[in-house]
Design a protein around this motif. Structure first.
Motif, short mmCIF file in Angstrom:
data_model
loop_
_atom_site.label_atom_id
_atom_site.label_comp_id
_atom_site.label_asym_id
_atom_site.label_seq_id
_atom_site.Cartn_x
_atom_site.Cartn_y
_atom_site.Cartn_z
N PHE A 48 31.73 8.04 9.60
CA PHE A 48 32.06 9.44 9.87
C PHE A 48 30.77 10.14 10.26
O PHE A 48 29.82 10.20 9.48
CB PHE A 48 32.66 10.09 8.62
N GLY A 49 30.71 10.61 11.50
CA GLY A 49 29.50 11.25 11.99
C GLY A 49 29.75 12.60 12.60
O GLY A 49 30.84 12.89 13.07
N ASP A 50 28.73 13.41 12.57
CA ASP A 50 28.74 14.70 13.24
C ASP A 50 27.29 15.06 13.57
O ASP A 50 26.41 14.20 13.49
CB ASP A 50 29.43 15.78 12.39
N ASP A 51 27.04 16.31 13.91
CA ASP A 51 25.70 16.70 14.33
C ASP A 51 24.66 16.61 13.21
O ASP A 51 23.46 16.68 13.45
CB ASP A 51 25.70 18.10 14.97
N ARG A 52 25.10 16.43 11.96
CA ARG A 52 24.17 16.29 10.83
C ARG A 52 23.73 14.85 10.62
O ARG A 52 22.74 14.58 9.97
CB ARG A 52 24.83 16.78 9.53
#
Length: 183
Positions: free
Chosen positions: A19-23
């Motif tokens: 699970f990835g995002d800009d963080r």
């Protein structure tokens, strides 16, 4: 988690859901329930190991004969070509090998059950390699299969003119023909 049985079906490639995002990213690197579902058993892990190696280092092919270790292996920095060889004389896959590229980017893990020789070649500038084992390290029981045994014919990735860097122990590994193996 996606689990794929390889050409030697007891060896399982595990791909976690990331699970990835800009963080950044998050994933479960180990979940006993999912691991049990993936391999069909729940071995007890007793030791975690962590190694750092430079480009061209080849570690292996190691195994413990009387205290065999199952290993759950992964890379947290860099990239390696990871190899296992079936040393179970009673197996239809005896003397066969499978290999997978494991990296910090792909986050893949490999389940190596007891009864196999294991090793890896570092493909990146350096690599940090983590693995859980199902038995303790027993140096008096460690054996080494030679990495370039022509009867096994492992297809190590091409490294140009670079020769693998081996420990003195790995330089004296035995061929499958002369190695002690599992029954």
């Amino acid at each position: 988690m996606k689990a794929t049985r390889l050409a030697i079906p007891d060896v399982v490639l595990l791909e976690p859901r990331v699970f990835g995002d800009d963080r950044g990213f998050f994933f479960e690197s180990f979940n006993l329930r999912q691991f049990h579902e993936a391999i069909g058993s729940s071995p007890d892990f007793v030791q975690d190991n962590h190694s750092l190696s430079g480009r061209g280092v080849l570690r292996g092919l190691h195994y413990q004969l009387h205290q065999p270790q199952g290993k759950l292996v992964r890379v947290i920095s860099g990239e390696v070509f990871d190899v296992v060889v079936d040393l179970r004389k009673s197996s239809p896959h005896f003397g066969k090998w499978v290999g997978e590229t494991l990296s910090a980017d792909n986050k893949k893990q490999l389940w190596v059950p007891p009864g196999f020789a294991h090793g890896f070649l570092v493909l990146s500038e350096s690599a940090e390699f983590l693995y859980k084992t199902t038995d303790y390290y027993a140096p008096q029981d460690e054996h080494c299969l030679v990495w370039n045994d022509p009867s096994i014919a492992i297809e190590w990735p091409c490294m140009g003119d670079l020769k693998p860097t081996l420990s003195s122990k790995d330089q004296t590994g035995k061929s499958l023909h002369y190695a002690e193996v599992y029954s």
